[in-house]
Design an enzyme around this catalytic site. Sequence first.
Site, PDB file in Angstrom:
ATOM      1  N   SER A 206      -7.431  -5.572   5.440  1.00 38.55           N
ATOM      2  CA  SER A 206      -6.272  -5.769   4.581  1.00 38.55           C
ATOM      3  C   SER A 206      -6.130  -7.171   4.035  1.00 38.55           C
ATOM      4  CB  SER A 206      -4.993  -5.407   5.347  1.00 38.55           C
ATOM      5  OG  SER A 206      -4.819  -6.249   6.472  1.00 38.55           O
ATOM      6  N   HIS A 234      -5.623   1.077   4.916  1.00 34.14           N
ATOM      7  CA  HIS A 234      -5.805   0.554   3.558  1.00 34.14           C
ATOM      8  C   HIS A 234      -6.937   1.286   2.841  1.00 34.14           C
ATOM      9  CE1 HIS A 234      -2.939  -2.790   3.582  1.00 34.14           C
ATOM     10  NE2 HIS A 234      -3.192  -2.840   4.879  1.00 34.14           N
ATOM     11  N   LYS A 265       1.878   3.567   3.308  1.00 29.93           N
ATOM     12  CA  LYS A 265       1.239   2.847   2.201  1.00 29.93           C
ATOM     13  C   LYS A 265       1.008   3.816   1.032  1.00 29.93           C
ATOM     14  CE  LYS A 265      -0.675  -0.871   5.001  1.00 29.93           C
ATOM     15  NZ  LYS A 265       0.180  -0.667   6.175  1.00 29.93           N
TER      16      LYS A 265
END
Length: 419
Positions: A206, A234, A265
Amino acid sequence: MWAGRVLNAALSGASRGRRAQSALAQLRGILEEELESIHRAGTWKSERVITSSQGPHIHVDGAPGGIINFCANNYLGLSSHPEVIQAGLQTLKEFGAGLSSVRFICGTQSIHKDLEAKIARFHQREDAILYPSCFDANTGLFEVLLTSEDAVLSDELNHASIIDGIRLCKAHKYRYRHLDMADLEAKLQEAQKHRLRLVATDGAFSMDGDIAPLQEICRLASQYGALVFVDESHATGFLGATGRGTDELLGVMDQVTIINSTLGKALGGASGGYTTGPGALVSLLRQRARPYLFSNSLPPASVGCASKALDLLMESNAIVQSMAAKTLRFRSQMEAAGFTISGANHPICPVMLGDARLALNIADDMLKRGIFVIGFSYPVVPKDKARIRVQISAVHSEEDIDRCVEAFVEVGRLHGALP
């Protein structure tokens, strides 16, 4: 005599009170000194207050007009997608605000089981288990899976939650240099004496925007009889042809044993995390994982939003396909301007600056020009490797990206970061 006892008790109580006040004063002094050292180092992290919903264009308290947001993990733009919002509202209305319980008491609803099954299908795994966050998933996994007979081999730049989860377990711990497969192989050779060997890595890192070499990791794991764990926080939703993550991107979906990821996310951006993998492992986690056993169930609205986000993703990969071109547009323009961008082909685009105070000052001046970015410095990243992490979203327009680059060039020259 009784009066003497009362007096002694009063004096003793006063003494204890003074000692307590002295301890509190000592604590305040220690805390204030530590806080001041953060200020002096230029690494103080202020929280900007957003006064609108999350999205590519937001409003920020104290900043005039609309702001273009380039630092959210809102990779697919689903945080404010109307169908995702409507699903959350409907689930809230039907299933309530919360469960007021952990899962095994009276905190499991049909929607929790449905989402777990959907996650397992999405990742092509046997089963899945939900947690309040992926941090909880990571702190719950290793302690249950590994004993003092086992070994875990971890990339040195793994996320803090993986590091903390590994600290909680009794396994022998090996740390290999970042993305260094020769060092990983040496550590695997050393770890042959242990019962189980688990290689633990982020799929996409990340802070650096680079991707784990999963093909080589899986090859080494097979050669040395190890299991592979990947945190896909991610990557889930946007890496790989259909957004399954780095294991799909690199063609090793059948070789990765365990995946942890997040709902906070790309998949709606609310909250929640999960582990998906072998059914027996998931069953054991339900029995022993402390963050699962001792945390309230994921709120229904979060479950509804995430479920709809997965539906949208599985119906079409059009959003996924739009990100590559936008990421390339930003990276190529910034590099042409003279900036150093870490990583490759990932929508996390760290603009490397080195100095912590420089990163924070540039981020502040970017906001004045209508661009929301954040400077990252120690301890979030190593010392002298401060950066501004830009994150590209599928819902950014080309004009948004061009405006961001123009602001970086202007502010970079102002602060001497560019010639």
